[in-house]
Design a protein around this motif. Structure first.
Motif, PDB file in Angstrom:
ATOM      1  N   ASP A  86       0.833  -1.213   0.000  1.00  0.00           N
ATOM      2  CA  ASP A  86       0.000   0.000   0.000  1.00  0.00           C
ATOM      3  C   ASP A  86       0.860   1.253   0.000  1.00  0.00           C
ATOM      4  N   ARG A  87       2.005   1.198   0.702  1.00  0.00           N
ATOM      5  CA  ARG A  87       2.887   2.366   0.737  1.00  0.00           C
ATOM      6  C   ARG A  87       3.460   2.646  -0.659  1.00  0.00           C
ATOM      7  N   LEU A  88       3.755   1.592  -1.394  1.00  0.00           N
ATOM      8  CA  LEU A  88       4.257   1.794  -2.749  1.00  0.00           C
ATOM      9  C   LEU A  88       3.191   2.451  -3.631  1.00  0.00           C
ATOM     10  N   ALA A  89       1.947   2.011  -3.453  1.00  0.00           N
ATOM     11  CA  ALA A  89       0.846   2.605  -4.220  1.00  0.00           C
ATOM     12  C   ALA A  89       0.655   4.070  -3.847  1.00  0.00           C
ATOM     13  N   THR A  90       0.762   4.332  -2.540  1.00  0.00           N
ATOM     14  CA  THR A  90       0.627   5.712  -2.079  1.00  0.00           C
ATOM     15  C   THR A  90       1.777   6.567  -2.577  1.00  0.00           C
ATOM     16  N   GLU A  91       2.963   5.989  -2.626  1.00  0.00           N
ATOM     17  CA  GLU A  91       4.139   6.711  -3.132  1.00  0.00           C
ATOM     18  C   GLU A  91       3.910   7.142  -4.579  1.00  0.00           C
ATOM     19  N   LEU A  92       3.331   6.234  -5.353  1.00  0.00           N
ATOM     20  CA  LEU A  92       3.044   6.559  -6.749  1.00  0.00           C
ATOM     21  C   LEU A  92       2.009   7.679  -6.836  1.00  0.00           C
ATOM     22  N   GLN A  93       1.005   7.607  -5.973  1.00  0.00           N
ATOM     23  CA  GLN A  93      -0.004   8.668  -5.946  1.00  0.00           C
ATOM     24  C   GLN A  93       0.615  10.007  -5.570  1.00  0.00           C
ATOM     25  N   LEU A  94       1.546   9.961  -4.609  1.00  0.00           N
ATOM     26  CA  LEU A  94       2.234  11.198  -4.217  1.00  0.00           C
ATOM     27  C   LEU A  94       2.982  11.802  -5.395  1.00  0.00           C
ATOM     28  N   GLU A  95       3.685  10.970  -6.123  1.00  0.00           N
ATOM     29  CA  GLU A  95       4.439  11.459  -7.278  1.00  0.00           C
ATOM     30  C   GLU A  95       3.500  12.053  -8.328  1.00  0.00           C
ATOM     31  N   GLN A  96       2.385  11.383  -8.555  1.00  0.00           N
ATOM     32  CA  GLN A  96       1.429  11.875  -9.551  1.00  0.00           C
ATOM     33  C   GLN A  96       0.802  13.194  -9.107  1.00  0.00           C
ATOM     34  N   ARG A  97       0.475  13.277  -7.819  1.00  0.00           N
ATOM     35  CA  ARG A  97      -0.177  14.493  -7.326  1.00  0.00           C
ATOM     36  C   ARG A  97       0.787  15.679  -7.254  1.00  0.00           C
ATOM     37  N   THR A  98       2.016  15.421  -6.868  1.00  0.00           N
ATOM     38  CA  THR A  98       2.997  16.512  -6.849  1.00  0.00           C
ATOM     39  C   THR A  98       3.325  16.970  -8.267  1.00  0.00           C
ATOM     40  N   ALA A  99       3.317  16.012  -9.211  1.00  0.00           N
ATOM     41  CA  ALA A  99       3.500  16.386 -10.620  1.00  0.00           C
ATOM     42  C   ALA A  99       2.326  17.244 -11.085  1.00  0.00           C
ATOM     43  N   GLY A 100       1.124  16.895 -10.608  1.00  0.00           N
ATOM     44  CA  GLY A 100      -0.057  17.694 -10.928  1.00  0.00           C
ATOM     45  C   GLY A 100       0.039  19.096 -10.351  1.00  0.00           C
ATOM     46  N   LEU A 101       0.573  19.193  -9.123  1.00  0.00           N
ATOM     47  CA  LEU A 101       0.782  20.510  -8.518  1.00  0.00           C
ATOM     48  C   LEU A 101       1.734  21.347  -9.362  1.00  0.00           C
ATOM     49  N   ALA A 102       2.832  20.739  -9.784  1.00  0.00           N
ATOM     50  CA  ALA A 102       3.824  21.456 -10.590  1.00  0.00           C
ATOM     51  C   ALA A 102       3.206  21.943 -11.904  1.00  0.00           C
ATOM     52  N   ALA A 103       2.429  21.074 -12.549  1.00  0.00           N
ATOM     53  CA  ALA A 103       1.774  21.457 -13.805  1.00  0.00           C
ATOM     54  C   ALA A 103       0.761  22.573 -13.566  1.00  0.00           C
ATOM     55  N   GLY A 104       0.066  22.498 -12.430  1.00  0.00           N
ATOM     56  CA  GLY A 104      -0.907  23.536 -12.091  1.00  0.00           C
ATOM     57  C   GLY A 104      -0.258  24.887 -11.879  1.00  0.00           C
ATOM     58  N   VAL A 109       7.034  23.480  -4.612  1.00  0.00           N
ATOM     59  CA  VAL A 109       6.551  22.236  -5.212  1.00  0.00           C
ATOM     60  C   VAL A 109       7.724  21.443  -5.792  1.00  0.00           C
ATOM     61  N   ALA A 110       8.694  22.147  -6.377  1.00  0.00           N
ATOM     62  CA  ALA A 110       9.880  21.459  -6.906  1.00  0.00           C
ATOM     63  C   ALA A 110      10.636  20.759  -5.773  1.00  0.00           C
ATOM     64  N   ALA A 111      10.754  21.474  -4.641  1.00  0.00           N
ATOM     65  CA  ALA A 111      11.417  20.870  -3.472  1.00  0.00           C
ATOM     66  C   ALA A 111      10.607  19.683  -2.951  1.00  0.00           C
ATOM     67  N   LEU A 112       9.281  19.813  -2.998  1.00  0.00           N
ATOM     68  CA  LEU A 112       8.411  18.729  -2.555  1.00  0.00           C
ATOM     69  C   LEU A 112       8.588  17.496  -3.443  1.00  0.00           C
ATOM     70  N   ARG A 113       8.633  17.691  -4.742  1.00  0.00           N
ATOM     71  CA  ARG A 113       8.804  16.567  -5.670  1.00  0.00           C
ATOM     72  C   ARG A 113      10.171  15.894  -5.463  1.00  0.00           C
ATOM     73  N   GLN A 114      11.164  16.720  -5.209  1.00  0.00           N
ATOM     74  CA  GLN A 114      12.501  16.168  -4.972  1.00  0.00           C
ATOM     75  C   GLN A 114      12.508  15.317  -3.708  1.00  0.00           C
ATOM     76  N   ARG A 115      11.818  15.803  -2.673  1.00  0.00           N
ATOM     77  CA  ARG A 115      11.772  15.061  -1.406  1.00  0.00           C
ATOM     78  C   ARG A 115      10.964  13.780  -1.573  1.00  0.00           C
ATOM     79  N   VAL A 116       9.868  13.831  -2.346  1.00  0.00           N
ATOM     80  CA  VAL A 116       9.054  12.637  -2.571  1.00  0.00           C
ATOM     81  C   VAL A 116       9.861  11.561  -3.287  1.00  0.00           C
ATOM     82  N   ALA A 117      10.715  11.994  -4.206  1.00  0.00           N
ATOM     83  CA  ALA A 117      11.513  11.043  -4.983  1.00  0.00           C
ATOM     84  C   ALA A 117      12.679  10.462  -4.199  1.00  0.00           C
ATOM     85  N   SER A 118      13.025  11.089  -3.075  1.00  0.00           N
ATOM     86  CA  SER A 118      14.161  10.606  -2.280  1.00  0.00           C
ATOM     87  C   SER A 118      13.700   9.549  -1.286  1.00  0.00           C
ATOM     88  N   ASP A 119      14.668   8.844  -0.693  1.00  0.00           N
ATOM     89  CA  ASP A 119      14.347   7.842   0.328  1.00  0.00           C
ATOM     90  C   ASP A 119      15.201   8.088   1.578  1.00  0.00           C
TER      91      ASP A 119
END
Length: 257
Positions: free
Chosen positions: A87-105, A163-173
């Motif tokens: 479930d965490r992996l699925a949520t991680e993917l959702q986070l990436e998609q939503r942060t990408a949506g924020l950046a596009a917005g 948002v760029a910083a947020l996406r970078q943090r989401v992509a990190s581990d």
């Protein structure tokens, strides 16, 4: 000699009357042109601001959508604590998609805001042109609108960086992954909330500017008409004097003959 003076008075009076009639026709012709030019300029300003109003609504809707997305990300972070690995992996993917949506917005909102700024600058130039002719147009109202959109674009740039910083943090581990994301997300939400309020203020200033321009147009048209009437009365008065001079000359010519 008296007869010569009589002829000169007659000719001068007749020429004066003709000149006044020509000036009268020219006055109303110029007044008509001035009214048409000012109407076109005011119409162009009104059309530009109407387009700006449409863009403002689009930006407001985009900011509202980004606020919803940010809220979904916040909720997703809270739910992750009780999830399994899958479930965490699925949520991680959702986070990436939503942060990408924020950046596009943010990018889309800034593109629209740039178009708004360009339109407002054009309206400012037209307002200065009308003010330079002596018409009752106050460009400072447009200045307030321009200052607001510059501030909006500044906040959008700030949101874009966050948002760029947020996406970078989401992509990190890295360690404390979720905690860092939550901190950055809180700043994003604060910026978007402030931006939403700013867009409301911008809309109010824009409406005030549109009302000011509509009022200025009415005043300008009345001034043109009033000046034309005053010029007409002056020319009629001068023409009457010239007509009287011609009449005296004509009487003297007839009496002399």
């Amino acid at each position: 000699m008296k007869k010569l003076l009589s002829y000169l008075a007659l000719i001068a009076g007749a020429v004066g009357v003709v000149a006044c009639l020509v000036a009268l026709v020219t006055t109303w012709s110029m007044a008509g042109r001035a009214q048409r030019v000012t109407q076109r300029l005011y119409a162009a300003m009104d059309d530009s601001l109407a387009g700006v109003q449409d863009r403002v609504e689009q930006v407001e809707q985009r900011v509202a959508a980004m606020n919803i997305t940010a809220g979904e990300i916040t909720t997703g972070l809270k739910d992750r604590t009780a999830e399994g690995i899958r479930d965490r992996l699925a949520t991680e993917l959702q986070l990436e998609q939503r942060t990408a949506g924020l950046a596009a917005g943010v990018d889309q909102a800034d593109e629209w805001a740039a178009a708004i700024e360009s339109s407002v600058e054009s309206v400012r130039t037209m307002a200065e042109l009308l003010a330079a002719t002596g018409l009752d147009v106050d460009p400072t109202g447009i200045d307030g609108v321009l200052e607001e959109i510059v501030t909006v674009r500044s906040q959008l740039a700030e949101a874009g960086e966050q948002v760029a910083a947020l996406r970078q943090r989401v992509a990190s581990d890295e360690e404390d992954h979720d905690g860092q994301i939550a901190k950055i997300l809180a700043r994003v939400v604060a910026t978007l909330t402030s931006l939403d309020e700013r867009m409301g203020d911008f809309g109010d200033r824009l409406s005030a500017a549109q009302q000011s321009i509509a009022t200025a147009e009415g005043v300008s048209q009345r001034w043109i008409t009033t000046l034309s009437i005053l010029a007409t009365l002056l020319l009629i008065w001068v023409a009457a004097g010239q007509g009287a001079l011609a009449r005296v000359g004509w009487k003297n010519v007839r009496s002399g003959s």
